[in-house]
Design a protein around this motif. Sequence first.
Motif, PDB file in Angstrom:
ATOM      1  N   ALA A  40      -4.811  -8.196  -8.771  1.00  0.00           N
ATOM      2  CA  ALA A  40      -3.934  -8.673  -8.093  1.00  0.00           C
ATOM      3  C   ALA A  40      -4.151  -9.656  -6.817  1.00  0.00           C
ATOM      4  CB  ALA A  40      -2.967  -7.696  -7.964  1.00  0.00           C
ATOM      5  N   ARG A  41      -5.386  -9.172  -6.512  1.00  0.00           N
ATOM      6  CA  ARG A  41      -5.419 -10.445  -5.009  1.00  0.00           C
ATOM      7  C   ARG A  41      -5.535 -11.504  -5.506  1.00  0.00           C
ATOM      8  NH1 ARG A  41      -8.648  -6.124  -4.405  1.00  0.00           N
ATOM      9  NH2 ARG A  41      -8.322  -4.869  -2.701  1.00  0.00           N
ATOM     10  N   ASN A  42      -5.917 -12.220  -6.215  1.00  0.00           N
ATOM     11  CA  ASN A  42      -5.604 -13.189  -7.043  1.00  0.00           C
ATOM     12  C   ASN A  42      -4.014 -13.912  -7.487  1.00  0.00           C
ATOM     13  OD1 ASN A  42      -8.073 -13.422  -6.673  1.00  0.00           O
ATOM     14  ND2 ASN A  42      -9.006 -12.588  -8.906  1.00  0.00           N
ATOM     15  N   LEU A  83      -2.000  -4.511  -1.510  1.00  0.00           N
ATOM     16  CA  LEU A  83      -1.558  -2.595  -1.891  1.00  0.00           C
ATOM     17  C   LEU A  83      -1.423  -2.988  -3.658  1.00  0.00           C
ATOM     18  CD1 LEU A  83      -0.444   0.007  -0.677  1.00  0.00           C
ATOM     19  CD2 LEU A  83       2.047  -1.006  -1.657  1.00  0.00           C
ATOM     20  N   ILE A  84      -0.813  -3.579  -4.466  1.00  0.00           N
ATOM     21  CA  ILE A  84      -1.362  -3.490  -6.103  1.00  0.00           C
ATOM     22  C   ILE A  84      -2.532  -3.640  -6.381  1.00  0.00           C
ATOM     23  CG2 ILE A  84      -0.834  -4.357  -7.830  1.00  0.00           C
ATOM     24  CD1 ILE A  84       2.134  -5.919  -6.664  1.00  0.00           C
ATOM     25  N   ALA A  85      -3.147  -3.965  -6.041  1.00  0.00           N
ATOM     26  CA  ALA A  85      -4.839  -4.085  -5.550  1.00  0.00           C
ATOM     27  C   ALA A  85      -5.739  -2.664  -5.845  1.00  0.00           C
ATOM     28  CB  ALA A  85      -5.818  -5.006  -5.238  1.00  0.00           C
ATOM     29  N   ASP A  86      -5.609  -2.445  -4.598  1.00  0.00           N
ATOM     30  CA  ASP A  86      -5.974  -1.123  -4.592  1.00  0.00           C
ATOM     31  C   ASP A  86      -5.617   0.109  -5.483  1.00  0.00           C
ATOM     32  OD1 ASP A  86      -6.995  -2.951  -2.033  1.00  0.00           O
ATOM     33  OD2 ASP A  86      -5.675  -1.780  -1.035  1.00  0.00           O
ATOM     34  N   TYR A  87      -4.590  -0.027  -5.845  1.00  0.00           N
ATOM     35  CA  TYR A  87      -3.708   0.991  -6.211  1.00  0.00           C
ATOM     36  C   TYR A  87      -3.803   0.915  -7.922  1.00  0.00           C
ATOM     37  CZ  TYR A  87      -3.227   3.342  -1.477  1.00  0.00           C
ATOM     38  OH  TYR A  87      -3.607   3.984  -0.227  1.00  0.00           O
ATOM     39  N   GLY A  88      -4.378  -0.113  -8.296  1.00  0.00           N
ATOM     40  CA  GLY A  88      -4.159  -0.407  -9.819  1.00  0.00           C
ATOM     41  C   GLY A  88      -4.063   0.627 -10.654  1.00  0.00           C
TER      42      GLY A  88
END
Length: 658
Positions: free
Chosen positions: A231-233, A244-249
Amino acid sequence: REEKESLGSSASEDDDENFSFDVTLGDICRRGFGSGMWHDLLRRAPHYYDDWTDIFHAKVLASIFYMFFTSLAPAITFSVLLEAGTEDDDGTPLIGTVEVILSTAIAGGIFSIFGGQPLCILGVTGPVSIFTVAVFTISKSLNINFIPFYAWTQIWSAMMHILLAVFNMCELISWVTRYSCETFGVLIALIYLYTGLNGVQKQFNKGLDVALLSLWLSLGTFFVATKFSAARNWVVFTPEVRELIADYGATISIVFFSCVPYMSAEARNTDIETLDVPDTFQTTSGRGWLVDLSDISPGAAIGAVVPGFFLTVLFFFDHNVSSLLCQSADMGLKKGSAYHWDFFVVGVIVLITGLLGIPPTNGLIPQAPLHTKSLTQTAKYCVNGNWRERVLHVHEQRASNFFQALIIGIMLSAPFLIVLGLIPRSTLDGLFLYMGVASFPGNQFAERLALLVTEPNLRKSEHSFLGKIPWPRLRSFTLFQALCCGIIYAVTFTQAAMIFPLLIASLVVLRKTVFPRFLSDEELSCVDTSLHQCVPQMEKNAHEEEEEEEDGDEEEEEKGRDHKKEERHDKGEGGKGGGGGGGRAPINTPPSFYSSNTIVARHATVGKKSKDVEMKSLDTPKEYQGNATRDSSIGGNLSSLTKTHASTEVEAVQTQKK
């Protein structure tokens, strides 16, 4: 050194371990009995009070829940592997979810209180799961009671841990380089992929409805976890939301697809397999918590020293590498390391888990370095047009490790055990697939494997090995590394699977003694750098030369800017050269780095007109350069402006969290 001085660090060069790549066993033996542990305690003791009081920060709270999810999900996943691999003759698993979660909670609690470096997260790892299944297979073939044999294995290993720590042997971790670490990483990734695919394949033996639903859950978990972790991209939402989405994906994916089978009546009627978890806090097999050590023959108890030795080799490599990664030099930690003392504490924890008959724990990868990164405040700065990230501060404390372990322990209460028992195994198979694929990015060995099948004209890499090493030599080195990895991977499927830690340790010796005969120092520095402070002198020199080169480039740029200013001054800024104030307005120099969540832009100014520059994706800061535009309001001679090649540099910055 410059970074410590700029941050006001009071640490001296003696505040941390100074391991050397060229250290020998003779050097270590001359250190003195217990000297490493003693210096570790002296180094860390003055900070113990601060470790418990300097905890009131938003990043600490966020790190607690982040590490809880990133530790619990793999623990549950590995428990599935242990349940399937430790079934006795009547099909009852001897080790399951409760044992794995309890071991993770105990280890995290003890290490956060008594460990020297509390940023290191402990838990049950994939290699430990493989080792446990191998010990079960050996004990079953020899008709030995598994649980007592497993307990004696850990007791012997605990003694070896303590002896290695007392005799300062943790300094040998300075021999570990990228070659052995990345081979180990690819090996674990392959095991994860095989475990996930094998779990999916088994579901096709239970009817079409079960097979299709299980396949949907596995692939859905894998797909969503993969997409959310990237999600960071994305270009939607704010950077904070994307982070936040990337960390808890992975966690989001597991929770959602664990709920899918209960969303409709038809799905609920499908007999899919779920975790085998007792309704109350008890062992999976129903035995008592304390192991009866006398339930095997004295010969078998003594023979357990062999697997105990292999477990010690595995932990010596795995734990110390995870400890190295969570306190690597680029993190800029100030409170110092404690490798010898930490390994002693791990030995004590192994003794406790052995007496309880539950899996042993050691430092987790990637959870340990992720823990440090979650507590890090960073900023972006520009050097020669390249954006780099600088660590401003790391919240070094014990609370995040302690409370994440405490919450994991709470999951063993009756209400949460019931919830864990509802999780479909197929979602965990999907998580295995995700963990396997996610292990490849950033691994140079995996990158070189991909280059082997890449069209020659399209081969490219951000690393120096592709340009500095002739392709035939690089290809031979990669193929040999792949051969070593393949042999170790094949051994894990045989009766000799227990010795795979010894094979991994042999990679370190191979790198230390054999490779220097076939590759030059410069070539080795390109493909096999050391970790943390354990850097060969040749690599240090390379870094120093790079820094000197950067300093020289900065001086050249500064001189160039001064020369341009003098030229503009001679031509008269805002005077006749531009006609009625048509010259370029001076451009302010930006700060050397910008703090987190800040956007700074230089505006191109032509005459009296200021023009904002449109920003592109803020997740990937770039340097934009634009030629000075012609302004019709300028009454001067535009051709003279063109001849001077006037240009305006525009820089756009935003710090993104890793």
